[in-house]
Write a protein that holds these residues in place. Structure first.
Motif, PDB file in Angstrom:
ATOM      1  N   MET A 155       0.869  -1.178   0.000  1.00 59.03           N
ATOM      2  CA  MET A 155       0.000   0.000   0.000  1.00 59.03           C
ATOM      3  C   MET A 155       0.904   1.225   0.000  1.00 59.03           C
ATOM      4  O   MET A 155       1.702   1.401   0.909  1.00 59.03           O
ATOM      5  CB  MET A 155      -0.917   0.028   1.232  1.00 59.03           C
ATOM      6  N   GLU A 156       0.799   2.022  -1.035  1.00 58.06           N
ATOM      7  CA  GLU A 156       1.678   3.181  -1.182  1.00 58.06           C
ATOM      8  C   GLU A 156       1.464   4.182  -0.034  1.00 58.06           C
ATOM      9  O   GLU A 156       0.402   4.205   0.585  1.00 58.06           O
ATOM     10  CB  GLU A 156       1.425   3.861  -2.523  1.00 58.06           C
ATOM     11  N   PRO A 157       2.483   4.993   0.250  1.00 58.35           N
ATOM     12  CA  PRO A 157       2.354   5.979   1.327  1.00 58.35           C
ATOM     13  C   PRO A 157       1.111   6.837   1.170  1.00 58.35           C
ATOM     14  O   PRO A 157       0.791   7.292   0.063  1.00 58.35           O
ATOM     15  CB  PRO A 157       3.635   6.808   1.181  1.00 58.35           C
ATOM     16  N   MET A 158       0.417   7.029   2.284  1.00 58.27           N
ATOM     17  CA  MET A 158      -0.795   7.835   2.276  1.00 58.27           C
ATOM     18  C   MET A 158      -0.887   8.623   3.577  1.00 58.27           C
ATOM     19  O   MET A 158      -0.437   8.193   4.623  1.00 58.27           O
ATOM     20  CB  MET A 158      -2.032   6.955   2.115  1.00 58.27           C
ATOM     21  N   GLN A 159      -1.479   9.800   3.466  1.00 60.61           N
ATOM     22  CA  GLN A 159      -1.720  10.658   4.623  1.00 60.61           C
ATOM     23  C   GLN A 159      -3.019  10.218   5.300  1.00 60.61           C
ATOM     24  O   GLN A 159      -4.023   9.930   4.632  1.00 60.61           O
ATOM     25  CB  GLN A 159      -1.837  12.117   4.179  1.00 60.61           C
ATOM     26  N   VAL A 160      -3.002  10.151   6.633  1.00 60.61           N
ATOM     27  CA  VAL A 160      -4.197   9.807   7.405  1.00 60.61           C
ATOM     28  C   VAL A 160      -4.585  11.039   8.228  1.00 60.61           C
ATOM     29  O   VAL A 160      -4.224  11.173   9.399  1.00 60.61           O
ATOM     30  CB  VAL A 160      -3.950   8.600   8.322  1.00 60.61           C
ATOM     31  N   ALA A 161      -5.288  11.959   7.559  1.00 60.16           N
ATOM     32  CA  ALA A 161      -5.666  13.240   8.185  1.00 60.16           C
ATOM     33  C   ALA A 161      -4.438  13.848   8.855  1.00 60.16           C
ATOM     34  O   ALA A 161      -3.355  13.835   8.279  1.00 60.16           O
ATOM     35  CB  ALA A 161      -6.834  13.031   9.145  1.00 60.16           C
ATOM     36  N   ASP A 162      -4.613  14.370  10.088  1.00 57.77           N
ATOM     37  CA  ASP A 162      -3.466  14.938  10.786  1.00 57.77           C
ATOM     38  C   ASP A 162      -2.800  13.923  11.704  1.00 57.77           C
ATOM     39  O   ASP A 162      -1.857  14.246  12.440  1.00 57.77           O
ATOM     40  CB  ASP A 162      -3.878  16.168  11.602  1.00 57.77           C
ATOM     41  N   LEU A 163      -3.280  12.657  11.657  1.00 57.18           N
ATOM     42  CA  LEU A 163      -2.737  11.628  12.548  1.00 57.18           C
ATOM     43  C   LEU A 163      -1.329  11.216  12.160  1.00 57.18           C
ATOM     44  O   LEU A 163      -0.495  10.897  13.022  1.00 57.18           O
ATOM     45  CB  LEU A 163      -3.652  10.405  12.534  1.00 57.18           C
ATOM     46  N   GLY A 164      -1.034  11.195  10.869  1.00 52.45           N
ATOM     47  CA  GLY A 164       0.275  10.791  10.394  1.00 52.45           C
ATOM     48  C   GLY A 164       0.188  10.249   8.986  1.00 52.45           C
ATOM     49  O   GLY A 164      -0.825  10.426   8.299  1.00 52.45           O
ATOM     50  N   SER A 165       1.233   9.589   8.554  1.00 55.48           N
ATOM     51  CA  SER A 165       1.286   8.973   7.229  1.00 55.48           C
ATOM     52  C   SER A 165       1.727   7.528   7.379  1.00 55.48           C
ATOM     53  O   SER A 165       2.490   7.184   8.288  1.00 55.48           O
ATOM     54  CB  SER A 165       2.265   9.710   6.310  1.00 55.48           C
ATOM     55  N   MET A 166       1.276   6.672   6.452  1.00 54.64           N
ATOM     56  CA  MET A 166       1.556   5.249   6.579  1.00 54.64           C
ATOM     57  C   MET A 166       1.725   4.593   5.220  1.00 54.64           C
ATOM     58  O   MET A 166       1.347   5.139   4.183  1.00 54.64           O
ATOM     59  CB  MET A 166       0.407   4.539   7.301  1.00 54.64           C
ATOM     60  N   CYS A 167       2.311   3.406   5.241  1.00 56.26           N
ATOM     61  CA  CYS A 167       2.277   2.501   4.103  1.00 56.26           C
ATOM     62  C   CYS A 167       2.361   1.086   4.648  1.00 56.26           C
ATOM     63  O   CYS A 167       2.740   0.865   5.797  1.00 56.26           O
ATOM     64  CB  CYS A 167       3.398   2.780   3.099  1.00 56.26           C
ATOM     65  N   LEU A 168       1.966   0.126   3.831  1.00 53.90           N
ATOM     66  CA  LEU A 168       2.088  -1.285   4.170  1.00 53.90           C
ATOM     67  C   LEU A 168       3.094  -1.911   3.231  1.00 53.90           C
ATOM     68  O   LEU A 168       3.047  -1.684   2.009  1.00 53.90           O
ATOM     69  CB  LEU A 168       0.748  -2.002   4.051  1.00 53.90           C
ATOM     70  N   VAL A 169       4.003  -2.715   3.781  1.00 57.15           N
ATOM     71  CA  VAL A 169       5.093  -3.275   2.989  1.00 57.15           C
ATOM     72  C   VAL A 169       5.339  -4.719   3.421  1.00 57.15           C
ATOM     73  O   VAL A 169       4.749  -5.209   4.386  1.00 57.15           O
ATOM     74  CB  VAL A 169       6.385  -2.449   3.172  1.00 57.15           C
ATOM     75  N   SER A 170       6.226  -5.398   2.709  1.00 64.62           N
ATOM     76  CA  SER A 170       6.674  -6.715   3.131  1.00 64.62           C
ATOM     77  C   SER A 170       8.158  -6.853   2.844  1.00 64.62           C
ATOM     78  O   SER A 170       8.698  -6.199   1.944  1.00 64.62           O
ATOM     79  CB  SER A 170       5.902  -7.829   2.416  1.00 64.62           C
ATOM     80  N   ASP A 171       8.819  -7.690   3.647  1.00 68.63           N
ATOM     81  CA  ASP A 171      10.231  -7.960   3.392  1.00 68.63           C
ATOM     82  C   ASP A 171      10.345  -8.975   2.256  1.00 68.63           C
ATOM     83  O   ASP A 171       9.330  -9.488   1.759  1.00 68.63           O
ATOM     84  CB  ASP A 171      10.934  -8.400   4.681  1.00 68.63           C
ATOM     85  N   PRO A 172      11.547  -9.303   1.776  1.00 67.25           N
ATOM     86  CA  PRO A 172      11.678 -10.218   0.629  1.00 67.25           C
ATOM     87  C   PRO A 172      11.128 -11.612   0.891  1.00 67.25           C
ATOM     88  O   PRO A 172      10.832 -12.344  -0.060  1.00 67.25           O
ATOM     89  CB  PRO A 172      13.194 -10.261   0.399  1.00 67.25           C
ATOM     90  N   GLY A 173      10.975 -12.004   2.177  1.00 62.18           N
ATOM     91  CA  GLY A 173      10.426 -13.310   2.502  1.00 62.18           C
ATOM     92  C   GLY A 173       8.931 -13.314   2.699  1.00 62.18           C
ATOM     93  O   GLY A 173       8.350 -14.358   3.008  1.00 62.18           O
TER      94      GLY A 173
END
Length: 266
Positions: free
Chosen positions: A95-113
């Motif tokens: 999930m590409e980086p996204m702003q969550v209102a004024d709470l912060g910013s996030m993304c979802l990722v995985s390691d190579p495994g």
């Protein structure tokens, strides 16, 4: 609250097909209470340990059914830069980086495994409020992977981790630290794990009575996966909740045996 150093676990959440059932389960097992559901964020609801935020739950959205899973978020001062480092390190951005209102910013990722985790750049929401010593609070996490070599190359490349390997021929276990403070473990998944179990990050919640917590979890439909057992780090057990999300409970007041030696492999 002080913004946590890069790579430090700062939050955990999970989606459930029956979020009210999950709330009831964790309320009985860990003593959680819950804040108001935020309708503007998909009814995202904070879980509180003694009135302090320690996790969150939310209902699954359309087409998001299936087994639940706890997601751990690691701190970043720049979520876009961390996402780029994940890609450069052979991981995937789910999930590409996204702003969550004024709470912060996030993304979802995985390691190579295939280990999935979140990245969180704090705004007004800076993460865990409950201290690790509070009953029901988040207290530790470990990467469970069938590809430890990939994880061991990836995580210190993305985050400023140093690493120490446990001196134990029977267990392939490593600790990642930030500024000298252990923040995350890494465990090789053995053949004891069924092949259908994907790699994941296992979150630990603190309990003042491991055996009683396990008994309550099992009575409410949870599944005991391992333990309870004593260790130099506390008495702990691994569980799955009724919806399939794996987690562990740890009583850090019951320490048994000597802490194994660790070798710096940074």
């Amino acid at each position: 609250m002080t913004v946590q150093p890069q790579g430090t676990p700062v939050w955990a959440d999970a989606m459930f097909t029956d979020v009210e059932g999950a709330k009831n389960f964790y309320a009985e097992v860990l003593g959680w209470t819950f804040g108001e559901a935020a309708a503007e964020f998909g009814h995202y609801t904070q879980a509180l340990a003694d009135g302090r935020a320690t996790a969150a739950v939310m209902p699954t959205g359309p087409g998001q059914g299936g087994t639940s899973q706890w997601c751990l978020y690691l701190a970043s001062p720049d979520v876009a830069a961390t996402a780029a480092a994940v890609k450069a390190g052979g991981g995937q951005v789910l999930m590409e980086p996204m702003q969550v209102a004024d709470l912060g910013s996030m993304c979802l990722v995985s390691d190579p495994g295939g280990v999935v985790f979140g990245v969180w750049q704090a705004g007004t929401h800076q993460g865990f409020e409950a201290s690790k010593e509070q009953s029901g609070a988040y207290c530790w996490a470990e990467v469970f992977t069938r590809d430890p070599e990939k994880s061991d190359a990836f995580f210190p490349a993305v985050f400023p981790y140093t690493a120490q390997q446990m001196d134990d021929a029977e267990m392939d276990f490593r600790i990642y630290s930030v500024q000298g403070e252990p923040v995350l473990g890494r465990m090789r998944m053995t053949d004891d794990f069924p092949p259908e179990v994907p790699p994941y990050i296992n979150v630990y919640f603190h309990t003042t009575d491991c055996d009683d917590t396990v008994a309550r979890a099992v009575k409410l439909g949870g599944v005991l996966r391992f333990g309870p057992v004593d260790s130099p780090f506390g008495r702990f057990a691994a569980l799955s909740d009724p919806y399939g999300a794996n987690f562990s409970v740890l009583d850090t007041t019951r320490l048994t045996g000597d802490v194994p030696g660790m070798t710096d492999v940074s």
